[in-house]
Design an enzyme around this catalytic site. Sequence first.
Site, mmCIF file in Angstrom:
data_model
loop_
_atom_site.group_PDB
_atom_site.id
_atom_site.type_symbol
_atom_site.label_atom_id
_atom_site.label_comp_id
_atom_site.label_asym_id
_atom_site.label_seq_id
_atom_site.Cartn_x
_atom_site.Cartn_y
_atom_site.Cartn_z
ATOM 1 C CE LYS A 294 33.498 30.816 37.023
ATOM 2 N NZ LYS A 294 32.456 30.380 37.989
ATOM 3 N NE ARG A 304 27.781 29.695 32.553
ATOM 4 C CZ ARG A 304 28.251 30.850 32.116
ATOM 5 N NH1 ARG A 304 27.818 31.354 30.966
ATOM 6 N NH2 ARG A 304 29.151 31.510 32.818
ATOM 7 C CE LYS A 316 26.820 32.832 35.649
ATOM 8 N NZ LYS A 316 27.151 31.578 36.371
ATOM 9 C CD GLU A 332 39.971 39.491 41.218
ATOM 10 O OE1 GLU A 332 39.868 38.966 42.343
ATOM 11 O OE2 GLU A 332 39.109 40.266 40.757
ATOM 12 C CE LYS A 347 35.018 27.227 35.202
ATOM 13 N NZ LYS A 347 33.884 27.026 36.115
ATOM 14 C CB SER A 373 32.292 21.960 30.048
ATOM 15 O OG SER A 373 31.901 23.325 29.916
ATOM 16 C CE1 TYR A 412 33.442 18.525 34.233
ATOM 17 C CE2 TYR A 412 34.723 19.937 32.782
ATOM 18 C CZ TYR A 412 33.794 19.791 33.792
ATOM 19 O OH TYR A 412 33.221 20.894 34.359
#
Length: 426
Positions: A294, A304, A316, A332, A347, A373, A412
């Site tokens: 991510k 968000r 972040k 990871e 992502k 998004s 989506y």
Amino acid sequence: MATTLFNASCSFPSIKVIDCKSYVGLRSNANQVRVASLPFATSQRRSLVVRASNGHAKKLGRSDAECEADVAAGNVPEAPPVPPKPAAPAGTPVIQPLNLNRRPRRNRASPTVRAAFQETDISPANFVYPLFIHEGEEDTPIGAMPGCYRLGWRHGLLQEVAKARAVGVNSIVLFPKVPEALKNPTGDEAYNDNGLVPRTIRLLKDKYPDLIIYTDVALDPYSSDGHDGIVREDGVIMNDETVHQLCKQAVSQARAGADVVSPSDMMDGRVGAIRAALDAEGFQNVSIMSYTAKYASSFYGPFREALDSNPRFGDKKTYQMNPANYREALIEAREDEAEGADILLVKPGLPYLDIIRLLRDKSPLPIAAYQVSGEYSMIKAGGVLKMIDEEKVMMESLMCLRRAGADIILTYFALQAATYLCNQKR
């Protein structure tokens, strides 16, 4: 038509007609032909019985012998002429054809040929539908994500899930908009067994027992600081203390009936800790989809807004990955595999096709891609402005994620794309 009857399970295709004279070891007997001995049956004796039908060929006119005699005598029946060679436009140069042994365009010559050789396919079963929920009864449109809503958990959500199931999408992932009054620095509402997400899971499982429900495991929707973990007074995101909270959150979601818990927080060691916590509570069959790679991406903005979960300060980047890094994704992935992840997720999606392919090539686990998004909103905006064909770009982008190696796609577009695929079949 002849019919086939298998005396035992065999791996070779069904046979409809066998000429006994053409094969060694076959003998005819009344209405059946039995395979007495073939190479594939040497280790285990298996027999194939072919029963002849009792029907007779229809008499349509002259006999086969009469037709063949005419052709042999030179009386060939008429057929359409050889089609003329299509003319090139005026001014086309007259040249000698290139001496090419291989012309790849031959395998792209028509829709039928292209369909026969298509290497990647996509179906509604590949989609996981992200759905935003809130405590209200009305469905609230999300300005930055045309066509998406914060759904009332008791009414609008059930209706949206019913629409998705009608076109073959039977997997969803839930994202809650939590009331500000329930947020605090340690995100305690995340593991409230009567919170919005557990209540919603129980409602959905009561209505649709076979629905596959993914959940988000992270503190940002519940944190008054808007971060995925607990924030120390100097701004440091506390890793191990956050993992402790995430374990309680995952167990709460599993207790409500979640099928797959999905830690998106990017804390170190959280997959192994969550696996141990689930197993200790008797949830060995609940899967973990880890947000393995991510990235600290700018493509998350509309999401968000949907959850009102922007960080109150800072960014972040101390826990999400650097978009410039490729090899780090392998670190990871190896950690998540070793800790017990069942699915590895990348992502965002389309800007990170190389990472999807990297994990696909290096890991035997299923790979998920999240078409986030920002990707969704750009395609929607381009469609509204008539700059692109929204439907075609939507389907191309999803196919590219599949081609790169994604087994499932969180998108989506799930309902819209599945509806398109169903219409194409019809």
